[in-house]
Write a protein that holds these residues in place. Sequence first.
Motif, short mmCIF file in Angstrom:
data_model
loop_
_atom_site.label_atom_id
_atom_site.label_comp_id
_atom_site.label_asym_id
_atom_site.label_seq_id
_atom_site.Cartn_x
_atom_site.Cartn_y
_atom_site.Cartn_z
N PHE A 15 -7.39 -0.88 3.06
CA PHE A 15 -6.82 -0.49 1.76
C PHE A 15 -6.71 -1.70 0.84
CE2 PHE A 15 -3.56 0.41 -1.34
CZ PHE A 15 -3.77 1.74 -1.67
N GLY A 52 0.52 -6.43 2.78
CA GLY A 52 0.13 -5.15 3.36
C GLY A 52 -0.52 -5.28 4.71
N PRO A 65 0.80 -1.23 0.00
CA PRO A 65 0.00 0.00 0.00
C PRO A 65 0.84 1.29 0.00
CG PRO A 65 -1.00 -1.60 1.45
CD PRO A 65 0.33 -2.18 1.03
#
Length: 469
Positions: free
Chosen positions: A146, A141, A109
């Motif tokens: 996200f 991540g 991310p």
Amino acid sequence: MFIGRKAELNFLEERYESQNGELVVLYGRRRVGKTETLRKFCENKPHVFFACTESPDEQQLTAFSERLLQKGLPVAQYIKRFSDWKLALASILELPNDQKKLLIIDEFPYMVKGNNAIPSILQNLWDEKLKDQNVMIILCGSSMSFIEKEILAEKNPLYGRATGILKMNEMSFYDAIQFVPNYSVFDKITAYAILGGIPHYLKQFDDTLPLALNIERRILTRGSILYSEVEFLMHQELRETATYNVIIEAVALGNTKLNDIHQKTQIEKTKLSVYLKNLMDLGIVTREFPVADGIKAHANIHRGLYQIADQFFRFWYAFVFPNLSELEAGDAKGIWKFVIEPELERHTSYVFEAICRQYLRLKNQKEMLPFHFTKIGRWWNKTDELDIMATDPKKRAFLLGECKYKNSDCTLSDYKNMKEKFTLAGSDQKIYYWLFSKNGFSEELVKIAIEQDVTLVTADNIVKEVGNL
């Protein structure tokens, strides 16, 4: 020493051994052990491991280029940096090894936030070149929202490209207690009730020291990692941290219904539901329903109980957050002796229920129970509740359990009370009764259990029997 994560490592190894191109997304909350697991997986394999930083795109590309060019790419004779991300990412095919070309991008991310075109670039490369090559790319991540909303969700460039998606959760009780092998059975259970299954937290405890001393030094003392860990994570993941603090504290102190949380926090219910959803997305809070409930009940925002899913958050908000002023003044010993120690067994008793369910899951997976259950959890109605209920898909067989974490024997009355709470609706149904106890069982109950085929399990059994499961 690396502990646990056998399932995750097996999953990655299967992908690595495949004959196809592999694009794997691995994600999970901070501190859960993603990077350590990936580094373990990489051992003895040719690979490129790149850890992204929160930096401008040009700086990120420079660092990524340097890492790739160090691996002996032929083009390293002519350039010191790739001119763009397409060339940089495509260069994985030029890695000089005969095995699978393995690229791991940790904290992906950060890379995307610096350049939101990267998912599209990677998607085009994957479709045109990489998917049919002997390559494996792992995108890792910590920002779960996200990853789920910007990487995996429909309408995003990489949607449908991933050949494997693995969300890493915290470790089980049985893996977690391997971090504290020198502790007694009860101290292992208590340590798990405090720290949960987060490896980073478990590493902070020294099991050559008494549990109380670890709590004082590693959690209650200013400057220790765990003292400020929750505040750090909250600021990293959420805005309006003051509001979230109030909500989590309310739940940690036993306000589990939406209306109770509303009464405690005075936050308007519609907004409160949104805040709670955000906390559930982060894995901090969970919403629990009685095992016997149908799917329709889950849609009702007033149904279900909210619980703190993260054990350390639950401990911190119950004992540290309300006493920060005195802890800031240096009274770690006083907070331990007069606030935490008198309540620690009660605090641990709730987690003991979760440990008992983990124990049953293990036995279920090994086909060591009278039937194979497909649902397990708690059960309650307006007047009664059971710590454990497990049932098969057709709800013909039920396993009912009570968990007694107290310094006295579990008695015949405990068994009788459990039997009275739940009755069968049909003649083709059957109930199996289990009792779990910290301290053991009365002689009268042991005798009745043999006669009526009731299963009795001590805390000692739960911890020591795992080697046979």
